[in-house]
Design an enzyme around this catalytic site. Structure first.
Site, PDB file in Angstrom:
ATOM      1  N   HIS A   1       0.823  -1.213   0.000  1.00  0.00           N
ATOM      2  CA  HIS A   1       0.000   0.000   0.000  1.00  0.00           C
ATOM      3  C   HIS A   1       0.854   1.259   0.000  1.00  0.00           C
ATOM      4  O   HIS A   1       2.043   1.225   0.306  1.00  0.00           O
ATOM      5  CB  HIS A   1      -0.976   0.012   1.170  1.00  0.00           C
ATOM      6  CG  HIS A   1      -0.344  -0.025   2.534  1.00  0.00           C
ATOM      7  ND1 HIS A   1       0.361   1.031   3.067  1.00  0.00           N
ATOM      8  CD2 HIS A   1      -0.331  -1.004   3.463  1.00  0.00           C
ATOM      9  CE1 HIS A   1       0.773   0.717   4.275  1.00  0.00           C
ATOM     10  NE2 HIS A   1       0.380  -0.518   4.540  1.00  0.00           N
TER      11      HIS A   1
ATOM     12  N   CYS B   1       2.886  -4.890   6.646  1.00  0.00           N
ATOM     13  CA  CYS B   1       2.650  -4.632   5.225  1.00  0.00           C
ATOM     14  C   CYS B   1       3.922  -4.139   4.537  1.00  0.00           C
ATOM     15  O   CYS B   1       4.943  -3.923   5.175  1.00  0.00           O
ATOM     16  CB  CYS B   1       1.546  -3.589   5.058  1.00  0.00           C
ATOM     17  SG  CYS B   1      -0.070  -4.140   5.659  1.00  0.00           S
TER      18      CYS B   1
END
Length: 179
Positions: A132, A154
């Site tokens: 992301h 992430c």
């Protein structure tokens, strides 16, 4: 001293409210798909180098400097909340154009081996591991986000890079995350 505390509390509350508002607003429209010749058929992440490469065959298409989970150097993700980035072979199995960060591509963690390992040790494996951009509304930090590992596991890039990755990585693209 009391006034400084009140000002600090107001700033923290304001930042929290701003972040919540921007998360609801979302990332805007995702970019269109890149031409097929420019789309990746493999993503390779080198955790120790903080580097991610999009490949077509053996040819690198793009390379990105990345931030990872706050405990990324402590080995592969094993459980919910350990703030580690997984290691192994996964795939991009869905995408979220309205995520709390600027666009996101979901990584298929936990795979069956991750699930078995977590169950054997008696804890949940966690999930929601994504590639992301920056949290919505925080894009002005750009490259500065790479100064430290700040995610919960992430893989983070700048918003501009995330738009490029979104356009070049189709669903079901394999991703190898290496130590």
């Amino acid at each position: 001293m009391r006034n400084k505390f009140i000002v600090l509390a107001a700033v923290i509350i304001g930042l929290f409210a701003y972040t919540k508002l921007m998360a609801k607003i979302g990332s805007g429209s995702p970019p269109p798909d890149a031409p097929l010749a420019q789309q990746a058929d493999l993503i390779r992440v080198y955790k120790s180098e903080r580097r991610m490469v999009l490949l077509k065959g053996d040819v690198p298409l793009s390379t990105y400097r990345i931030s990872l989970g706050q405990a990324a150097d402590a080995g592969p993700k094993q459980r919910e909340g350990d703030k580690k980035t997984p290691e192994g072979r996964y795939e991009i199995d869905w995408r979220n154009p309205k995520s709390m960060a600027h666009l996101s591509l979901h990584i298929s963690y936990p795979n069956p081996n991750d699930q078995r390992n977590a169950e054997f040790h008696g804890f949940p494996p966690g999930g929601a591991i994504m590639i992301h951009g920056l949290p919505n509304g925080w894009g002005l930090f750009g490259n500065a986000h790479r100064l430290w590992d700040w995610t919960d596991g992430c893989i983070a890039v700048t918003n501009t890079e995330m738009r490029d990755i979104w356009a070049r990585v189709p669903d079901h693209t394999p991703i190898d995350i290496l130590p």
